[in-house]
Design a protein around this motif. Structure first.
Motif, PDB file in Angstrom:
ATOM      1  N   ASP A 172     -24.703   6.507  -2.892  1.00 41.82           N
ATOM      2  CA  ASP A 172     -23.817   5.853  -1.923  1.00 41.82           C
ATOM      3  C   ASP A 172     -24.579   5.374  -0.692  1.00 41.82           C
ATOM      4  O   ASP A 172     -23.976   5.031   0.336  1.00 41.82           O
ATOM      5  N   HIS A 231     -23.742  13.459  -9.040  1.00 44.94           N
ATOM      6  CA  HIS A 231     -23.408  12.441 -10.038  1.00 44.94           C
ATOM      7  C   HIS A 231     -24.724  11.898 -10.585  1.00 44.94           C
ATOM      8  O   HIS A 231     -25.129  10.780 -10.257  1.00 44.94           O
ATOM      9  N   TRP A 243     -21.454   7.728 -15.073  1.00 41.02           N
ATOM     10  CA  TRP A 243     -20.207   7.307 -15.715  1.00 41.02           C
ATOM     11  C   TRP A 243     -20.444   6.744 -17.123  1.00 41.02           C
ATOM     12  O   TRP A 243     -19.513   6.292 -17.767  1.00 41.02           O
ATOM     13  N   TRP A 265     -12.228  13.670  -0.553  1.00 37.09           N
ATOM     14  CA  TRP A 265     -13.394  12.853  -0.883  1.00 37.09           C
ATOM     15  C   TRP A 265     -13.762  11.932   0.279  1.00 37.09           C
ATOM     16  O   TRP A 265     -13.151  11.963   1.345  1.00 37.09           O
ATOM     17  N   ARG A 266     -14.753  11.088   0.071  1.00 34.98           N
ATOM     18  CA  ARG A 266     -15.420  10.380   1.155  1.00 34.98           C
ATOM     19  C   ARG A 266     -14.604   9.217   1.729  1.00 34.98           C
ATOM     20  O   ARG A 266     -13.763   8.639   1.044  1.00 34.98           O
ATOM     21  N   HIS A 270     -11.228   2.549   0.330  1.00 32.81           N
ATOM     22  CA  HIS A 270     -11.523   3.730  -0.505  1.00 32.81           C
ATOM     23  C   HIS A 270     -11.872   4.864   0.456  1.00 32.81           C
ATOM     24  O   HIS A 270     -13.030   5.057   0.826  1.00 32.81           O
TER      25      HIS A 270
HETATM   26  C1  BMA Z   1     -16.721   8.430  -6.542  1.00 32.98           C
HETATM   27  C2  BMA Z   1     -16.552   7.213  -5.655  1.00 32.98           C
HETATM   28  C3  BMA Z   1     -17.817   6.429  -5.790  1.00 32.98           C
HETATM   29  C4  BMA Z   1     -19.040   7.293  -5.425  1.00 32.98           C
HETATM   30  C5  BMA Z   1     -19.025   8.610  -6.193  1.00 32.98           C
HETATM   31  C6  BMA Z   1     -20.111   9.565  -5.755  1.00 32.98           C
HETATM   32  O1  BMA Z   1     -15.573   9.112  -6.698  1.00 32.98           O
HETATM   33  O2  BMA Z   1     -16.352   7.589  -4.316  1.00 32.98           O
HETATM   34  O3  BMA Z   1     -17.765   5.313  -4.937  1.00 32.98           O
HETATM   35  O4  BMA Z   1     -20.233   6.622  -5.694  1.00 32.98           O
HETATM   36  O5  BMA Z   1     -17.773   9.226  -6.044  1.00 32.98           O
HETATM   37  O6  BMA Z   1     -20.008   9.898  -4.403  1.00 32.98           O
END
Ligand code: BMA
Length: 380
Positions: A110, A136, A147, A333-334, A340
């Motif tokens: 990110d 991730h 993913w 989450w972020r 988002h």
């Molecule tokens: C996900 C999203 C993505 C991000 C990933 C890792 O859920 O927020 O945009 O890259 O988490 O932080």
């Protein structure tokens, strides 16, 4: 009647005192899965167990790194946090992400520089907050992202053709985790949460992408490698599912009590909050009872409502769930971009309600957590 009530209360208090643990003694099962965990890691886990029921710690991913400012992003400002800007206090739990560390990249997936993440973690620890780390990681079999859902776990297990590459990935993560040091050179305890949301099928370690035996094996190898080969004894390990129907479902890929300290799951609210509430109620009930049976710490390892479009979501949807099913922490989450994000920022639709959520006696932010000195004092 009044007298009766006073007597009953006194009797209840005496019963509680009688049943209570001796002061400073760790609650049953609160020892880390790692028998060689550092003294501070042990103390942190025991204290987190003691805190359950006194309030749920609020967490936020990437909180100090960036956020939203009038439709634009702020990045890297010192001592800034959208949560702090709205509530007046930092979160109690900080989530950080290691994706792309395995590639030796200077920044995570990110865009946050790892050198900065190390500094944020040191700041979180110094102020008495809790740190949790997700990863991730790219697919070690084909180089695609986390993913990518090609079958992979079977190739990275010991003896597999991609095992050496995976070990290389772990070596980089181990170097980073080992570099997390406090002011006196002591290892900073962190909750490491590998292979998360494994009951779903959107990551290469997902349910349809490997067998239960393969999943357990890669988990045990990973945790064993970090702790025994790399001598990292500052890790508490979080096992974090996504959706699950039953206890058996939840535990299908559980690597065992020797490989986890925190039991959790991730869940997100969609446009139908009633559906979210019903699912959470069911899953939190199961989580709390499974955690109790295994003497592990229950946590809502990720939660939120993307964009928080419901102005009362914090106190009307999330808070009643946390009050009914006390867990250790709930990590949102972020705040990744203006469409988002999971925590409010000044002017956001749910900001006023979030302030009430912060003021509730059922939540813990860093203003309440810091003074407890989790890393140096046993909680009373
Ligand atoms: C996900 C999203 C993505 C991000 C990933 C890792 O859920 O927020 O945009 O890259 O988490 O932080």
């Amino acid at each position: 009647m009044k007298m009766f009530r006073t007597l009953a209360l006194a009797a209840a208090a005496a019963a509680l005192a009688f049943g209570a643990r001796a002061q400073g003694q760790a609650p049953a099962g609160a020892l880390p899965a790692d028998p060689a965990a550092t003294a501070q890691t042990k103390l942190l886990l025991a204290n987190l167990h003691r805190l359950v029921g006194r309030g749920v710690m609020f967490g936020h991913q990437d909180d100090m790194a960036y956020g939203i400012d009038q439709g634009k992003m702020w990045k890297g400002d010192a001592n800034r946090s959208d949560v702090k800007s709205v509530a007046g206090a930092y979160p109690a739990v900080f989530g950080w992400e290691l994706g792309h560390l395995e590639l030796d990249s200077a920044r995570n997936l990110d865009g946050v520089p790892f050198a900065r993440i190390r500094g944020y973690i040191q700041q979180d620890y110094a102020q008495g907050s809790v740190v949790t780390i997700s990863w991730h990681l790219n697919n070690p079999h084909n180089g695609k992202t986390a993913w990518d859902t090609a079958r992979t776990v079977q190739y990275i297990l010991p003896g597999g053709p991609d095992h050496a590459r995976y070990v290389g990935y772990l070596d980089r993560v181990a170097a980073f985790l080992g570099s997390l040091k406090g002011a006196k050179g002591e290892a900073i305890p962190v909750i490491f949460r590998p292979f998360h949301e494994h009951t779903g099928s959107w990551f290469w370690w997902g349910q349809k992408e490997c067998t239960a035996a393969e999943f357990k094996a890669i988990w045990q190898f990973t945790v064993g490698y970090l702790r025994d080969q790399k001598k990292l004894h500052n890790l508490l390990i979080a096992y974090s599912a996504s959706d699950f129907a039953t206890e058996a479902d939840y535990l299908e890929r559980y690597p065992g009590d020797a490989y986890a300290d925190v039991l959790g799951f991730d869940d997100y609210c969609g446009p139908d909050p009633a559906q979210f509430k019903a699912g959470m109620d069911r899953k939190l009930g199961l989580l709390v009872s499974i955690s109790r049976a295994h003497h592990k710490l229950p946590a809502l390892t990720e939660v939120g409502y993307d964009g928080v479009p419901d102005p009362g979501w914090w106190t009307q949807t999330l808070l009643p769930l946390l009050e009914k099913h006390p867990v250790s922490y709930a990590l949102t989450w972020r705040n990744g971009d203006p469409v988002h994000f999971f925590a409010p920022y000044p002017g956001q639709a749910s900001a006023a309600d979030f302030k009430k959520f912060f003021q509730s006696k059922s939540t813990i932010f860093n203003s309440r957590l810091g003074p407890l000195h989790l890393y140096t004092q046993p909680l009373k």
